[in-house]
Enzyme design. Structure first.
Site, PDB file in Angstrom:
ATOM      1  N   PHE A 152       0.605  -0.747   0.009  1.00 10.34           N
ATOM      2  CA  PHE A 152       0.202  -0.111   0.296  1.00 10.34           C
ATOM      3  C   PHE A 152       0.473   1.391   0.157  1.00 10.34           C
ATOM      4  O   PHE A 152       1.591   1.244   0.889  1.00 10.34           O
ATOM      5  CB  PHE A 152      -0.897   0.406   1.079  1.00 10.34           C
ATOM      6  CG  PHE A 152      -1.857   1.294   1.157  1.00 10.34           C
ATOM      7  CD1 PHE A 152      -3.129   0.973  -0.055  1.00 10.34           C
ATOM      8  CD2 PHE A 152      -1.793   2.401   1.631  1.00 10.34           C
ATOM      9  CE1 PHE A 152      -4.479   2.091   0.770  1.00 10.34           C
ATOM     10  CE2 PHE A 152      -2.167   3.535   1.478  1.00 10.34           C
ATOM     11  CZ  PHE A 152      -3.711   3.257   1.048  1.00 10.34           C
ATOM     12  N   ASP A 177       9.185   2.623   1.693  1.00  6.94           N
ATOM     13  CA  ASP A 177       7.383   3.025   2.006  1.00  6.94           C
ATOM     14  C   ASP A 177       8.134   2.500   3.326  1.00  6.94           C
ATOM     15  O   ASP A 177       7.692   2.314   4.047  1.00  6.94           O
ATOM     16  CB  ASP A 177       6.813   2.511   1.895  1.00  6.94           C
ATOM     17  CG  ASP A 177       5.571   3.697   1.909  1.00  6.94           C
ATOM     18  OD1 ASP A 177       5.773   3.762   3.038  1.00  6.94           O
ATOM     19  OD2 ASP A 177       4.836   3.010   1.037  1.00  6.94           O
ATOM     20  N   LYS A 182       3.146  10.045   8.628  1.00  5.33           N
ATOM     21  CA  LYS A 182       2.347   9.646   9.407  1.00  5.33           C
ATOM     22  C   LYS A 182       2.954  10.289  10.673  1.00  5.33           C
ATOM     23  O   LYS A 182       2.339  10.949  10.912  1.00  5.33           O
ATOM     24  CB  LYS A 182       2.268   8.038   9.681  1.00  5.33           C
ATOM     25  CG  LYS A 182       1.408   7.303   8.810  1.00  5.33           C
ATOM     26  CD  LYS A 182       0.860   6.043   8.650  1.00  5.33           C
ATOM     27  CE  LYS A 182      -0.201   5.221   7.510  1.00  5.33           C
ATOM     28  NZ  LYS A 182      -1.364   5.520   8.444  1.00  5.33           N
TER      29      LYS A 182
HETATM   30  N1  PLP Z   1       2.370   3.978   2.645  1.00  2.00           N
HETATM   31  C1  PLP Z   1       1.948   3.131   3.513  1.00  2.00           C
HETATM   32  C2  PLP Z   1       2.973   2.540   3.458  1.00  2.00           C
HETATM   33  C3  PLP Z   1       0.668   3.395   4.462  1.00  2.00           C
HETATM   34  O1  PLP Z   1       0.510   2.987   5.671  1.00  2.00           O
HETATM   35  C4  PLP Z   1       0.316   4.711   4.181  1.00  2.00           C
HETATM   36  C5  PLP Z   1      -1.459   5.062   4.458  1.00  2.00           C
HETATM   37  O2  PLP Z   1      -1.701   3.955   4.909  1.00  2.00           O
HETATM   38  C6  PLP Z   1       0.773   5.505   2.810  1.00  2.00           C
HETATM   39  C7  PLP Z   1       1.546   5.260   2.327  1.00  2.00           C
HETATM   40  C8  PLP Z   1      -0.053   7.064   2.033  1.00  2.00           C
HETATM   41  O3  PLP Z   1      -0.023   7.846   3.215  1.00  2.00           O
HETATM   42  P1  PLP Z   1      -1.533   9.029   3.462  1.00  2.00           P
HETATM   43  O4  PLP Z   1      -2.636   7.778   3.838  1.00  2.00           O
HETATM   44  O5  PLP Z   1      -1.257  10.003   4.549  1.00  2.00           O
HETATM   45  O6  PLP Z   1      -1.228   9.819   2.538  1.00  2.00           O
END
Ligand code: PLP
Length: 390
Positions: free
Chosen positions: A135, A220, A249
């Protein structure tokens, strides 16, 4: 109309919300508008790592709010410079780009990886390989990067140039690697995909493969970073260093901030004017994030996270021994998952009735991402409640 009715009436209905209105938070405790208290084992999905309304972060916000909230990235501000310096000092990286969310940080990483090769006049390298069940966000490029069909439905045509392979399978990655690949992008522990850690050997092999093939490696760490996994960044557990890393986050403990960190070499992909955003690293959020990084990177803070994580995992494994409905306990640090053998749609609500906030992903995996300041007593309370429910 009350708050529930107004929300459902005026806000686009994209979230499956619990019927609860929260009005206050402190540490790992949240209160609803009826005065009920809950121990929070989700922390706004791995966001309020220091707990709700952490006094140091609140003070940093209040002091900065009185001085300067926003100018523009056409000028210099002290909190942004201090935050960038600290992130560089505490990581593998040499350069930082500030964004406002995880998706935006990943969007920046995707753009940087592509442009890195254009700067080298290598127009053939544009493809980014990501993992099944990954994700990476909900913007068009990051949802194209995401390895989950359900979140892509209805949005075609997607952004071109993404390929997905099985996670923790080095042969699968090797089989898709060629001269068109500019980057491999993965979460060291898949969060939304079911709390699935990368195998240590796998991550090392991915690093080696990327170096041999001449493509970039992007981690990520939007969900796994900022102490969540017991080190400041999860990849430190693995002894593997990426070229680019994204954060968001917990970086702002609730304020919207994202960051993309890059090595000096990878950073050459962006030149003046290549990328930008109005709010990225605004002094208000940067002041809060600075306090977060200072607090979380303290070795004694991280030691305490690891101790509590070990205790929590041990208690969850105790549940597994007592209940045949628990299939597996997994995760790293305080990002833990408990996989059940069947769908348990009511468990979130039942836990709330007992005063605990948990989160269910993929219908049968309970994800725990409590504030890092959670206590052993609070963990005991949750385990007791789960014991009764299971
Ligand atoms: N990358 C990862 C691993 C995530 O868990 C999330 C959100 O849950 C995101 C990217 C996306 O972040 P945002 O919701 O702040 O756009």
């Amino acid at each position: 109309m009350n708050t529930l009715e107004k929300t459902d009436h005026y806000i686009l209905n994209t979230y499956p919300r619990q019927q609860t209105v929260f009005v206050k938070g402190q540490g790992a405790t949240l209160w609803d508008d009826r005065g009920n208290a809950y121990t929070d084992f989700l922390a706004g999905i791995a966001v309020t790592g220091l707990g709700h309304c952490h006094p140091g972060v609140v003070r940093a916000m209040a002091e900065q709010a009185e001085k300067l909230i926003h100018v523009s990235n056409l000028y210099y501000t002290e909190p942004q410079a201090e935050l960038a310096e600290l992130l560089v000092q505490k990581s593998f990286a040499d350069k930082v780009f500030f964004a406002n969310s995880g998706a935006e940080a990943n969007e920046a990483a995707i753009k940087l990886a592509r442009r890195y090769f254009r700067e080298k006049n290598d127009t053939g390298r544009f493809k980014i390989i990501t993992m099944d069940k990954s994700f990476h966000g909900r913007t068009m490029a990051t949802l194209s990067a995401t390895g989950q069909e359900k979140i892509k439905q209805g949005f075609s045509p997607l952004v071109d140039g993404f390929d997905h392979v099985r996670f923790n399978d080095i042969q699968a990655l090797k089989s898709r690697m060629d001269g068109s690949v500019c980057a491999v992008m993965l979460e060291p522990v898949q969060g939304e995909g079911g709390v699935v850690p990368a195998d240590p050997d796998y991550l090392k092999q991915v690093r080696q493969l990327c170096s041999e093939e001449g493509c970039l490696l992007i981690f990520d760490e939007v969900q796994t970073g900022m102490g969540r996994c017991g080190e400041l960044f999860a990849h430190e557990h693995y002894g593997v260093v990426p070229d680019i890393m994204t954060l968001a986050k917990a970086l702002g403990n609730g304020l919207p901030i994202g960051a993309m960190l890059a090595s000096d070499d990878a950073a050459t992909g962006f030149a003046m004017g290549s990328h930008g955003t109005t709010f990225g690293g605004t002094p208000f959020v940067a002041a809060a994030a600075l306090e977060v990084v200072k607090t979380v990177s303290d070795p004694s803070f991280l030691t305490a996270v690891r101790e509590k994580a070990d205790y929590f995992a041990h208690r969850l494994n105790g549940l597994k021994e007592r209940h045949s409905s628990v299939r597996q306990v997994r995760g790293v640090g305080l990002l833990l998952g408990l996989e059940l053998d069947a769908k348990q749609p009511d468990i979130v609500l039942e836990c709330m009735k007992k005063g605990f906030i948990i989160n269910l992903i993929q219908d049968k995996i309970i994800r725990f991402a409590p504030p890092l300041v959670i206590t052993k007593e609070e963990i005991d309370g949750l385990v007791k409640a789960l014991d009764a429910l299971l």
